[in-house]
Structures are given as C-alpha cells and as structure tokens.
Scaffold this active site. Structure first.
Site, mmCIF file in Angstrom:
data_model
loop_
_atom_site.group_PDB
_atom_site.id
_atom_site.type_symbol
_atom_site.label_atom_id
_atom_site.label_comp_id
_atom_site.label_asym_id
_atom_site.label_seq_id
_atom_site.Cartn_x
_atom_site.Cartn_y
_atom_site.Cartn_z
ATOM 1 N N HIS A 157 35.886 40.505 39.320
ATOM 2 C CA HIS A 157 35.454 40.878 40.667
ATOM 3 C C HIS A 157 35.615 42.369 40.940
ATOM 4 O O HIS A 157 35.015 42.902 41.870
ATOM 5 C CB HIS A 157 36.197 40.048 41.726
ATOM 6 C CG HIS A 157 37.605 40.476 41.990
ATOM 7 N ND1 HIS A 157 38.697 39.846 41.424
ATOM 8 C CD2 HIS A 157 38.122 41.461 42.767
ATOM 9 C CE1 HIS A 157 39.813 40.411 41.854
ATOM 10 N NE2 HIS A 157 39.489 41.398 42.667
ATOM 11 N N ASP A 167 37.932 35.170 36.022
ATOM 12 C CA ASP A 167 37.996 36.445 36.728
ATOM 13 C C ASP A 167 38.510 37.568 35.834
ATOM 14 O O ASP A 167 39.341 38.373 36.234
ATOM 15 C CB ASP A 167 38.873 36.327 37.981
ATOM 16 C CG ASP A 167 38.681 37.510 38.930
ATOM 17 O OD1 ASP A 167 37.637 38.196 38.827
ATOM 18 O OD2 ASP A 167 39.579 37.749 39.766
ATOM 19 N N SER A 206 44.087 44.526 42.356
ATOM 20 C CA SER A 206 43.340 43.702 41.405
ATOM 21 C C SER A 206 43.140 44.404 40.073
ATOM 22 O O SER A 206 42.781 45.574 40.024
ATOM 23 C CB SER A 206 41.968 43.351 41.980
ATOM 24 O OG SER A 206 42.080 42.407 43.001
#
Length: 435
Positions: free
Chosen positions: A168, A198, A273
């Site tokens: 992402h 992911d 992230s």
C-alpha cells in the site's frame, strides 16, 4: 465523446490520471473513504440531466468492528540494519539466471537478547531502514491534473539494493525514490508486489548497503521487547518507539483481507508503514503495516511477521509475483458519498469498475463505469467487500458479477486468472523511476 449519465462511461480513466497512489497524502485535494481509509477520486461536475435510478439495495447491517488503518504514508524512518551480519547471501550473480533466496542470519553478532539499551539497539539497526517517496498524477476538479506525493519506509534486505516495503506504500505510484540514512537518493525499480500480504520489493542500483538481520517471529513470546523506528506524519524521521509484543497470531481484517499479524504497543502512526519491528537483539521480526483507529484507542499497532514475509519476499524477487494469487482483471473504485457520486455523474454510491485490465473480464463484457451490486450472489458496496467474497477463490474458478448499467441489471460470469505482475526487475516502473 460524452456518454449517458448512467455511470461514468463518458469519463476516460484509462490514461492513468486519477489512479490510486501509494503513501498517505496531506492536503485539501486528497479525500479518503472513512471506512476503508482508501483514497477517493475527484471527477468532473455533474453536467446533464438525471440518471436512471439503479435498483434499491437491501438494507445492510453494519457491524461494530474496530477500523484498522494501514499505517499511512510510507516510512522514511531510519531503522534496521545490523553490524556485521548479512541477511541475504546473494540474489543473483554473473550470467547465472537463478537467484538464491534469503538466508536467515539469526541474532546479531555479539548481541545479547537481554540487557541492551534501547539506544544501543536503535544505533545498531538505524542504517537499514530507508525513506521512500512516491509521486502520482491525480485528476482534480474540472479535469485538472496535479502531482500527488506520498511518503513511507522500506527495509534493506541485501547489500546490493533489494528493499522490502508495504504494497500500500507504493500502490499506484508512478515514480518511487529511495533515500538512505545519509541522504543519498536513488530511483527505485518495482520488482514485484503482493496485495494479499501487503508486501512489495524494490531495487535500487547501489552496493555495500547494510541489510537488516532477519530474526524469527516463530520464537517470539507475548511480553517480549519490541522496537519500531519510523517517520510519523512524514515529518519526524528517525523516531524510535518501543514497547512489547502484545499478542501473537492476531487475526485482523484490512481492506477485505484477513491477515495474521503481530500486535505491539510500540507507538505506530501514519508514516510507519513499511518499516521494521525489531527484537532486543536488533533482529528484524516484522514489517509494520497497520494500526487500530478509533476514539480513545491507543497502543494497538500491527506488523507482518517476518516468517510470513520471508517466502513472499523471495518469490517476488525470483519471479516478480506470488504464484496462485487470483486476478479479477478489474480495477475498482469506491464512491462512498453523494458529493463524489455527483462529481462522477452517477446516481448511487457503491463500488464501480474503474478499468478493465484482464482479457477474461473484457471478453465477458464488463465495462468501465459498471456498478457492481453482487459477487457470487453476495451484496457488495466496497472494493474491500469484493475482496472478502473472493478471498477463498482459486485460479480457474468462475466468478459471477451482478452489475448495473444504463438503467438495467445484468449477470456476467468469467474465469479468474493468475495474478502476474511481470518478471523480476520489472513491474511497470523503469530504472529512472518513471512509468
């Protein structure tokens, strides 16, 4: 040529503008779905008469689930990396076409699992986390284009420039730049991505980098020390937070995908992230990817266990994709509020086909602008719900979509194919970092 106002069939999204972009944006032009955390797109204003009214949906009960957000932007943090030990032996050499896998190095050389200070651990791993910035061309109101930027992080996994991050973080990016701790910048090539876990792998043209030392998430215990290094809000690079492993094998749902993650109370914020979660020896035990979001909720962060990530990373490096993953052949767009629906000239919120990318879906007759009402007989209103319905499907299975178009509903069936993002070293972005 302008189409009827029964969908956005008169608005061409195929040129790439308006595609979702990796990272998290901070600006008035970006809007996000409050339930999924996904970016919404701003299209042209309503220009004509009323649309045919789609069939009413059945009332849907909303559960009281805690929202889980991918931990935003990408991490520019300065984390990971170990003195002396290498996690990767070699990913390719000479004229040999083969590429070897990751080699676990265990704990840091000379590291003691107890008694090390947080400062010592942070200093040990700080060279192995890189900053990642992304750029994407977005479509604003009145068809005006603008460049949208995102930020995040990645972890160096080989001395010659392979880097792991979250899918992402780089999803939809048209330019990816990696920045080392010393400020050196490199254009990055996208090697491969896997939306289900992911994870994504990048490659930069560099040598003598300091890769992280891979630990084992299978050896973790609840209450064990954990350290995260990141760039909260895209502005606070090198922020170190520590805590404990709060839970193992925690099943959480993110964007329709059920993931089994590590839970930690180390502070995780938008911007973390793609960064690393480390144990007390400085070994990489997880890739940070999400935090729990809600009023009064703190201390709930999540990371992909390194034992889960390792085989995916290896396959992405060797083949550019993970075998057996299904491909619907559709790029989907969530329209979740009346204003966005008006801007896209549609009369109902829901999940729309933004682009048909697969041959099977195209042959079956699916078109950009189709509103998806059901998947295999189950009502859907978001791309996440589509993913959830298809989560148990396999390559070769037949999917049945109930769609709305031009005032009528129709059922369309076609066969799911295998997802293939291309061979290693490719993936849509060339060595200059441009599409």
């Amino acid at each position: 040529m302008q189409g009827p106002y029964d969908g956005y069939h008169g608005y061409d999204f195929s040129g790439g503008a308006g595609q979702p972009q990796g990272g998290e944006q901070f600006g008035s032009q970006r809007r996000y779905d409050p339930l999924t955390g996904q970016p919404l797109f701003i299209g042209p204003q309503q220009a004509g008469g009323p649309s045919p009214v789609p069939p009413a949906r059945k009332a849907r009960r909303k559960g009281g689930k805690t929202a889980l957000l991918v931990a935003g932007m990408m991490l520019l943090s300065f984390g990971c990396g170990a003195g002396g030990a290498l996690v990767v032996d070699h990913f390719g050499s000479g004229n040999s076409g083969g590429k070897s896998g990751l080699y676990q190095s265990g704990k840091q050389t000379g590291a003691d699992s107890g008694g090390r200070s947080t400062a010592d651990i942070a200093a040990t791993v700080s060279d192995s986390v890189v900053g990642i910035t992304t750029e994407s061309v977005q479509m604003g109101q009145r068809l005006q284009q603008y460049v949208s930027q995102g930020a995040g992080s990645g972890v160096i996994i080989s001395a010659d420039g392979y880097i792991v991050t979250n899918n992402h973080v780089i999803d939809g990016a048209q330019k990816i730049t990696v920045t080392l701790k010393d400020g050196t910048e490199y254009a990055a090539t996208l090697v491969g991505t896997d939306a289900e876990t992911d994870l994504a792998v990048l490659k930069i043209d560099a040598k003598d980098l300091k890769p992280a030392v891979m630990g084992s998430s299978g050896d973790l215990q609840v209450g064990q020390f954990a350290l995260a290094i990141g760039n909260p809000l895209g502005e606070l690079g090198g922020t170190v937070t520590d805590g404990i492993i709060s839970a193992l094998d925690r099943e959480v749902e993110i964007d329709g995908q059920t993931m089994t993650l590590l839970q930690t109370n180390a502070a995780i914020n938008p911007g973390n992230s793609g960064g690393g979660l480390f144990d007390s020896s400085g070994s990489l035990i997880g890739i940070v990817n999400a935090k729990s979001s809600g009023t009064g909720i703190e201390g709930l962060g999540f990371a992909i266990p390194i034992d889960t990530a390792r085989p995916v990373i290896e396959e992405l490096i060797n083949s550019g994709h993970v075998s057996g993953r299904i491909d619907t052949g559709l790029a989907l767009l969530d329209i979740s509020d009346a204003q966005t629906a008006m801007q896209y000239r549609v009369s109902q919120t829901g999940v729309y086909v933004q682009q048909v990318t697969g041959a099977n879906a195209q042959r079956a007759g699916i078109q950009a602008g189709d509103l998806i009402l059901q998947v295999n007989g189950t009502d859907v209103a978001t791309a996440s719900e589509v993913n959830k319905v298809l989560s148990g499907s396999k390559v070769g299975d037949t999917v049945k979509l109930t769609i709305y178009r031009s005032g009528q509903t129709a059922e369309i069936s076609y066969q799911l194919t295998e997802q293939n993002t291309g061979s290693s070293g490719s993936g849509g972005i060339d060595s200059s970092g441009e599409l």
